[in-house]
Scaffold this active site. Structure first.
Site, PDB file in Angstrom:
ATOM      1  N   ASN A 118      -9.969  -0.092  -0.400  1.00  0.00           N
ATOM      2  CA  ASN A 118      -8.501  -0.056  -0.328  1.00  0.00           C
ATOM      3  C   ASN A 118      -7.948  -0.614  -1.637  1.00  0.00           C
ATOM      4  OD1 ASN A 118      -5.774  -0.414   0.165  1.00  0.00           O
ATOM      5  ND2 ASN A 118      -6.037  -1.379   2.159  1.00  0.00           N
ATOM      6  N   HIS A 146      -3.432   7.257   2.613  1.00  0.00           N
ATOM      7  CA  HIS A 146      -3.820   5.968   2.050  1.00  0.00           C
ATOM      8  C   HIS A 146      -5.248   5.661   2.475  1.00  0.00           C
ATOM      9  CE1 HIS A 146      -4.017   1.844   0.980  1.00  0.00           C
ATOM     10  NE2 HIS A 146      -3.841   1.373   2.201  1.00  0.00           N
ATOM     11  N   CYS A 154       0.804  -1.222   0.000  1.00  0.00           N
ATOM     12  CA  CYS A 154       0.000   0.000   0.000  1.00  0.00           C
ATOM     13  C   CYS A 154       0.840   1.277   0.000  1.00  0.00           C
ATOM     14  CB  CYS A 154      -0.947   0.001   1.191  1.00  0.00           C
ATOM     15  SG  CYS A 154      -2.082  -1.408   1.203  1.00  0.00           S
TER      16      CYS A 154
END
Length: 325
Positions: A282, A252, A115
């Site tokens: 996500n 994020h 990520c």
């Protein structure tokens, strides 16, 4: 005396056409729209079509970023693709993107920090630019993360989606007295002791299979806010700015509660925090550039704004970059 800086000339994004809502997931697993929204703030995610690969998503986002920047692929020296889900073990997805864009010069490579990949890639591109190895860099975060999911595991399959975002970064030479622009500072971290808190149980060297995502959710949550604020403060300290100077915080997009917790700990008002997790879920390395693209397209982020991007992912990896837009 001139100062070399890496500025972002344009951004772009791509989301697969198929949207999967929480209600659709609730028809196949033991979950509900209310349960997902309360815990992570997600209401839908995009899922790549059969035969639609990470490189395809990356190419679409890259073309959008090039158009936004006013450049052609012939103007690019380097392509960096941040991804955890390349088309193949090798070659790098970046070389496939290079081919599909018709680029027969320069060089291309993948970067794997899960990520945190796009933030790592921005810092890497900034270093290449400042060291004279490239003048213009196409930085892409692209994922088909849905292909790592066990769709019977409600603790993970509700969290992730597919997508891609891209940015065109370019060298400029600031003359003495000119106001700062571009990437001002970055801070990158990792700690492999936490690898088993968020990982995929497969790989060429272990099982010879792709594997599925496994996550110790409470442990990841426990570490996230502290690590996020750590790199944000470290980046600000390098640059001489404070939290109050930020125009936008682009974190994020993993979990709305983590985003809210980090914003509160930093003392940032919610209206300065860009949030897209409700629409995108996500998307791993694609998360930050997708959020940037949304905020640029709707006019929130504009030239001169001070923007902080940050991410944390499996490994653990985490990092932040401060950018004068």
């Amino acid at each position: 005396m001139t100062r070399i800086r890496s500025v972002i000339r344009g951004v772009g994004s791509y989301l697969p056409a198929r949207i999967v809502t929480n209600d659709e997931l609730a028809r196949t697993i033991d979950t509900s729209d209310e349960w997902i929204r309360q815990r992570v703030g997600i209401r839908q995610r995009h899922i790549a079509a059969e035969g639609e690969f990470t490189s395809d998503l990356a190419v679409a986002a890259a073309r959008a970023a090039l158009d936004n920047a006013g450049y052609a692929i012939a103007d690019i020296d380097l392509i960096i693709v941040a991804t955890t889900t390349p088309d193949y073990t090798f070659p790098a997805a970046a070389t496939l993107v290079q081919m599909k864009l018709g680029m027969e010069h320069g060089f291309a490579f993948d970067l794997q920090a899960v990520c945190s990949g796009f933030v790592y890639a921005v810092a890497t591109a900034d270093s290449y630019i400042k060291n004279g190895l490239a003048r213009r860099v196409l930085v892409i975060g692209a994922e088909t993360f849905s292909r790592l999911l066990d769709w019977t595991d409600r603790s993970t399959c509700v969290l992730f989606g597919d997508g891609a975002g891209a940015a065109v970064m370019e060298r400029i030479d600031l003359e003495e007295g000119e106001p700062e622009r571009g990437v001002l500072a970055s801070a990158l971290r990792s700690d492999g002791r936490h690898w088993d808190k968020l990982y995929v149980d497969g790989g060429p060297s272990t099982t010879g299979t792709t594997g599925h995502v496994h996550m110790q959710g409470p442990e990841v949550f426990r570490h996230a806010v502290g690590k996020i604020t750590d790199v944000v403060y470290a980046t600000l300290e390098q640059s001489g700015y404070g939290v109050g100077d930020l125009d936008w915080f682009v974190p994020h997009q993993a979990n709305k509660r983590i985003i809210d917790g980090a914003g509160a700990k930093l003392g940032l008002p919610p209206e300065k925090v860009v949030t897209t997790v409700d629409r995108h879920a996500n998307t791993s390395a694609a998360s930050v550039p997708l959020a940037l693209s949304v905020a640029v397209a709707d006019g929130r982020i504009k030239q001169g704004d001070l923007v902080m991007i940050e991410a944390m992912g499996g490994g653990f990896t985490w990092g932040a970059s401060l950018i004068r837009w």
